[in-house]
Design a protein around this motif. Structure first.
Motif, PDB file in Angstrom:
ATOM      1  N   GLN A  33      55.019  34.957  26.954  1.00 50.80           N
ATOM      2  CA  GLN A  33      54.206  35.942  27.676  1.00 50.80           C
ATOM      3  C   GLN A  33      52.714  35.619  27.570  1.00 50.80           C
ATOM      4  N   GLN A  34      52.290  35.118  26.399  1.00 44.87           N
ATOM      5  CA  GLN A  34      50.889  34.726  26.227  1.00 44.87           C
ATOM      6  C   GLN A  34      50.545  33.542  27.135  1.00 44.87           C
ATOM      7  N   ILE A  35      51.481  32.579  27.234  1.00 41.42           N
ATOM      8  CA  ILE A  35      51.264  31.425  28.111  1.00 41.42           C
ATOM      9  C   ILE A  35      51.152  31.885  29.565  1.00 41.42           C
ATOM     10  N   LEU A  36      52.024  32.819  29.970  1.00 36.97           N
ATOM     11  CA  LEU A  36      51.974  33.331  31.338  1.00 36.97           C
ATOM     12  C   LEU A  36      50.635  34.017  31.619  1.00 36.97           C
ATOM     13  N   SER A  37      50.135  34.769  30.631  1.00 34.34           N
ATOM     14  CA  SER A  37      48.850  35.447  30.791  1.00 34.34           C
ATOM     15  C   SER A  37      47.719  34.436  30.964  1.00 34.34           C
ATOM     16  N   ASN A  38      47.739  33.374  30.140  1.00 31.03           N
ATOM     17  CA  ASN A  38      46.703  32.324  30.242  1.00 31.03           C
ATOM     18  C   ASN A  38      46.762  31.622  31.597  1.00 31.03           C
ATOM     19  N   GLN A  39      47.984  31.358  32.063  1.00 33.13           N
ATOM     20  CA  GLN A  39      48.130  30.672  33.345  1.00 33.13           C
ATOM     21  C   GLN A  39      47.645  31.544  34.502  1.00 33.13           C
ATOM     22  N   LEU A  40      47.823  32.859  34.374  1.00 34.50           N
ATOM     23  CA  LEU A  40      47.350  33.769  35.412  1.00 34.50           C
ATOM     24  C   LEU A  40      45.822  33.716  35.537  1.00 34.50           C
ATOM     25  N   ILE A  41      45.155  33.600  34.382  1.00 36.45           N
ATOM     26  CA  ILE A  41      43.686  33.491  34.380  1.00 36.45           C
ATOM     27  C   ILE A  41      43.248  32.199  35.073  1.00 36.45           C
ATOM     28  N   ILE A  42      43.946  31.089  34.735  1.00 37.44           N
ATOM     29  CA  ILE A  42      43.617  29.793  35.348  1.00 37.44           C
ATOM     30  C   ILE A  42      43.822  29.857  36.863  1.00 37.44           C
ATOM     31  N   LYS A  43      44.962  30.476  37.257  1.00 42.39           N
ATOM     32  CA  LYS A  43      45.281  30.561  38.680  1.00 42.39           C
ATOM     33  C   LYS A  43      44.227  31.378  39.433  1.00 42.39           C
ATOM     34  N   LYS A  44      43.707  32.433  38.808  1.00 43.49           N
ATOM     35  CA  LYS A  44      42.686  33.263  39.442  1.00 43.49           C
ATOM     36  C   LYS A  44      41.397  32.476  39.633  1.00 43.49           C
ATOM     37  N   LYS A  45      41.026  31.682  38.624  1.00 48.48           N
ATOM     38  CA  LYS A  45      39.804  30.874  38.728  1.00 48.48           C
ATOM     39  C   LYS A  45      39.922  29.852  39.851  1.00 48.48           C
ATOM     40  N   ILE A  46      41.115  29.219  39.959  1.00 48.10           N
ATOM     41  CA  ILE A  46      41.314  28.222  41.011  1.00 48.10           C
ATOM     42  C   ILE A  46      41.218  28.890  42.384  1.00 48.10           C
ATOM     43  N   THR A  47      41.834  30.085  42.507  1.00 52.29           N
ATOM     44  CA  THR A  47      41.791  30.815  43.776  1.00 52.29           C
ATOM     45  C   THR A  47      40.342  31.126  44.176  1.00 52.29           C
ATOM     46  N   GLU A  48      39.520  31.542  43.216  1.00 54.82           N
ATOM     47  CA  GLU A  48      38.116  31.836  43.488  1.00 54.82           C
ATOM     48  C   GLU A  48      37.375  30.584  43.951  1.00 54.82           C
ATOM     49  N   GLU A  49      37.706  29.431  43.330  1.00 56.37           N
ATOM     50  CA  GLU A  49      37.049  28.182  43.711  1.00 56.37           C
ATOM     51  C   GLU A  49      37.447  27.757  45.127  1.00 56.37           C
ATOM     52  N   VAL A  50      38.761  27.918  45.462  1.00 52.02           N
ATOM     53  CA  VAL A  50      39.229  27.581  46.810  1.00 52.02           C
ATOM     54  C   VAL A  50      38.526  28.458  47.849  1.00 52.02           C
ATOM     55  N   GLU A  51      38.412  29.745  47.527  1.00 53.74           N
ATOM     56  CA  GLU A  51      37.757  30.666  48.457  1.00 53.74           C
ATOM     57  C   GLU A  51      36.285  30.278  48.662  1.00 53.74           C
ATOM     58  N   ARG A  52      35.601  29.857  47.594  1.00 52.83           N
ATOM     59  CA  ARG A  52      34.192  29.443  47.703  1.00 52.83           C
ATOM     60  C   ARG A  52      34.060  28.226  48.630  1.00 52.83           C
ATOM     61  N   ILE A  53      34.967  27.252  48.451  1.00 51.77           N
ATOM     62  CA  ILE A  53      34.932  26.047  49.291  1.00 51.77           C
ATOM     63  C   ILE A  53      35.157  26.408  50.759  1.00 51.77           C
ATOM     64  N   LEU A  54      36.106  27.330  51.008  1.00 43.57           N
ATOM     65  CA  LEU A  54      36.423  27.686  52.386  1.00 43.57           C
ATOM     66  C   LEU A  54      35.298  28.472  53.059  1.00 43.57           C
ATOM     67  N   ILE A  55      34.623  29.301  52.288  1.00 39.54           N
ATOM     68  CA  ILE A  55      33.488  30.043  52.857  1.00 39.54           C
ATOM     69  C   ILE A  55      32.387  29.070  53.286  1.00 39.54           C
ATOM     70  N   ALA A  56      32.146  28.047  52.432  1.00 43.91           N
ATOM     71  CA  ALA A  56      31.155  27.021  52.789  1.00 43.91           C
ATOM     72  C   ALA A  56      31.609  26.255  54.027  1.00 43.91           C
TER      73      ALA A  56
END
Length: 588
Positions: A519-542
């Motif tokens: 469960q701790q690993i899943l929580s950590n992966q969720l944080i990583i996935k959120k950061k990647i999503t934010e980065e993808v969104e930033r690239i697409l806005i540009a």
């Protein structure tokens, strides 16, 4: 590093089961197990129980001596088997030398003197005599009768010698390790004497990977048939007044052009068996012939399939040739059609195309926010079949190269961890559903032998047994006993007075700990996935900003071109009007 001294007694015989015990392997057991065996051997020496381990050569009782020492200087300092102080002479003690053949003969005969071997031999002979006295197919049943070959001055003493009608049978029990040279010589000897050799086992495993190699030496030279005699078949033999055996045999089948095999079994009598006078072997199911027939069937089906594929390839080639000719004809017609299109129609088409392009660019600007969300979702999931943009894919390729593998790995990991947590939760629920037994303040889980026998059979060395009546006694803890051997386990299978106990608390804690870690690993992966999503969104806005600027420039350019086309069309229309006027004037 100190070199461990060589033990004098390298092997002993389990008098109860006929099992071969190698000293070096045996003394790898835990100190607790060795202490229990040491106590049981001493009980046998004092006469409190039947013999357990004896010397392979002189059949005298042995004890366990020595212990555990970090600085070993002599064999007396390590665990080892030893004769009793006042025991009779033995060639191991007096250092007599035997040839390898003589040593193997002593070992083989030692196994044949075990309690289990003698018991099975007596019950098989008893079953054969029942047939002789009632059915009459069997005759001249003799135990350990010597068979001689006067030509080569060689002799053998099978466990049981008998006749089935006119076929003479030599029955040999196979309970422990029998050396290949012993098996080969016996098979050759009996074949020369025109006697059918009949190997019988006490237990048999259908798992080819764990079964003893010496069992295979017998089975695979006997048409892949293995005959078993045990308590179950003995009871069936008594009811039938005949020798009943459980025969395991390989069955082969065609599994989509692959050779499949599995072990089946049947309960058989001697009258159901085939006596092969070429090999002087006895078998029930002709596995070798069945295997050859299945292989031939596969070969014929493969040849038929290859022929069908060849015919299909010819048909496919002809189809391609026809389509190619049609394609050439179509292209010729299209070229001819283009040549007859007038200049005016071409200009109208270009104008309409520009209109559509402008409309499409405007629509894209309105929908770009939706495309950004779709792209983020695309790169955060496993949906590989639909990309959210239709033209400018370069930005998507860059994002995919940078993030997709990582996101897919996270997604797969999430699936695996969730599946694993489901499995662990079910295992914990299964443990919680087991009945519990309190033995002197220690809580154990009780396994039902009718439901959990497979688990008991595979893990019996980790279990404890106790009489149901002793659970509430004052000294119940002392009544807890381990299961020493497979033989003892076979007998316990039919007991209804025993409880099979195991402490699952450690395993349960391990399962719960693993769930928390996952469960701790899943929580950590969720944080990583959120950061990647934010980065993808930033690239697409540009990307959106850049795309809008380019499209606005293209719209201006397209409008300019459109105006030019409109002006050209107007000029042509004027020219046509002018020409028509000239034509009309000329006619007048």
């Amino acid at each position: 590093m100190n070199k461990q001294p060589k033990r004098t007694i390298n092997e002993v015989l389990n008098w109860e089961t006929g099992e071969y015990i190698n000293a070096d392997e045996f003394f790898k057991k835990s100190l607790e197990e060795l202490s229990i065996y040491r106590s049981e051997l001493q009980k046998a020496i004092e006469g409190y129980r039947d013999p357990l381990f004896v010397c392979y050569y002189c059949k005298q009782k042995v004890r366990i001596r020595g212990g555990i020492s970090k600085t070993v200087k002599s064999k007396s300092e390590i665990f080892h088997f030893a004769h009793l102080k006042d025991s009779e002479e033995c060639h191991i003690k007096t250092k007599n030398k035997f040839s390898k053949e003589e040593v193997n003969r002593i070992k083989y005969n030692g196994v044949k003197e075990s309690l289990l071997h003698r018991t099975l031999k007596e019950k098989i002979a008893e079953s054969l005599r029942r047939n002789e006295n009632t059915i009459g197919e069997v005759s001249k049943v003799e135990v350990e009768k010597v068979i001689k070959d006067n030509v080569i001055a060689e002799w053998k003493k099978p466990d049981i010698n008998a006749f089935h009608f006119k076929n003479r049978i030599a029955i040999e029990l196979q309970l422990s390790t029998t050396w290949l040279d012993v098996i080969t010589r016996r098979q050759h000897f009996y074949k020369e004497q025109k006697i059918f050799i009949f190997w019988i086992f006490h237990v048999f495993s259908v798992n080819d990977d764990i079964r003893k190699l010496t069992y295979n030496d017998v089975i695979y030279t006997n048409n892949q048939n293995a005959f078993v005699f045990n308590l179950e078949t003995y009871e069936l033999s008594k009811k039938s007044n005949d020798l009943i055996l459980k025969c395991y045999y390989k069955v082969y089948s065609n599994c989509e052009l692959e050779l499949c095999e599995e072990w089946n079994y049947s309960y058989v009598t001697l009258s159901q068996l085939k006596f092969d006078k070429n090999s002087y072997c006895i078998y029930y199911h002709d596995s070798r012939k069945q295997k050859d027939d299945v292989l031939l069937e596969i070969k014929e089906e493969e040849a038929k399939l290859r022929e069908e594929q060849r015919i299909n390839r010819i048909k496919e080639q002809r189809k391609r040739e026809i389509l190619n000719n049609l394609d050439i004809t179509l292209k010729s017609l299209i070229t001819e059609l283009k040549n007859v299109i007038s200049e005016r129609n071409e200009l109208d088409s270009k104008r309409k195309e520009l209109d559509r392009k402008i409309d499409k660019e405007k629509e894209f600007l309105r929908e770009i926010e939706k495309y950004i969300k779709e792209t983020v979702t695309y790169f955060s999931s496993e949906l590989n079949y639909l990309r959210p943009f239709y033209n400018d894919d370069e930005v998507l390729d860059n994002i995919e190269e940078k993030f997709k593998d990582q996101l897919m790995t996270i997604s797969q990991s999430e699936t695996n961890l969730n599946n694993r947590n489901d499995v662990l939760t079910k295992m914990i629920d299964s443990i919680n559903k087991l009945d519990t037994v309190d033995v002197s303040g220690v809580i154990y889980q009780s396994l039902n032998k009718d439901i959990h026998w497979d688990y008991i059979a595979n893990n019996y060395t980790d279990l404890l047994i106790i009489e149901k009546a002793d659970v509430q006694s004052l000294f119940a803890e002392t009544e807890l006993k381990p299961i020493y051997s497979q033989f003892e386990l076979d007998r316990l299978q039919f007991s209804d007075t025993k409880l099979f106990l195991f402490d699952f608390s450690v395993k349960k804690n391990e399962f719960e700990k693993e769930i928390l870690e996952n469960q701790q690993i899943l929580s950590n992966q969720l944080i990583i996935k959120k950061k990647i999503t934010e980065e993808v969104e930033r690239i697409l806005i540009a990307f959106k900003k850049k795309k809008v600027e380019r499209m606005e420039s293209e719209i201006v350019s397209n409008n300019r071109n459109l105006n030019q086309l409109i002006n050209k069309i107007h000029k042509i229309e004027k020219d046509i009007v002018s020409v028509n006027k000239e034509i009309a004037v000329s006619k007048n």
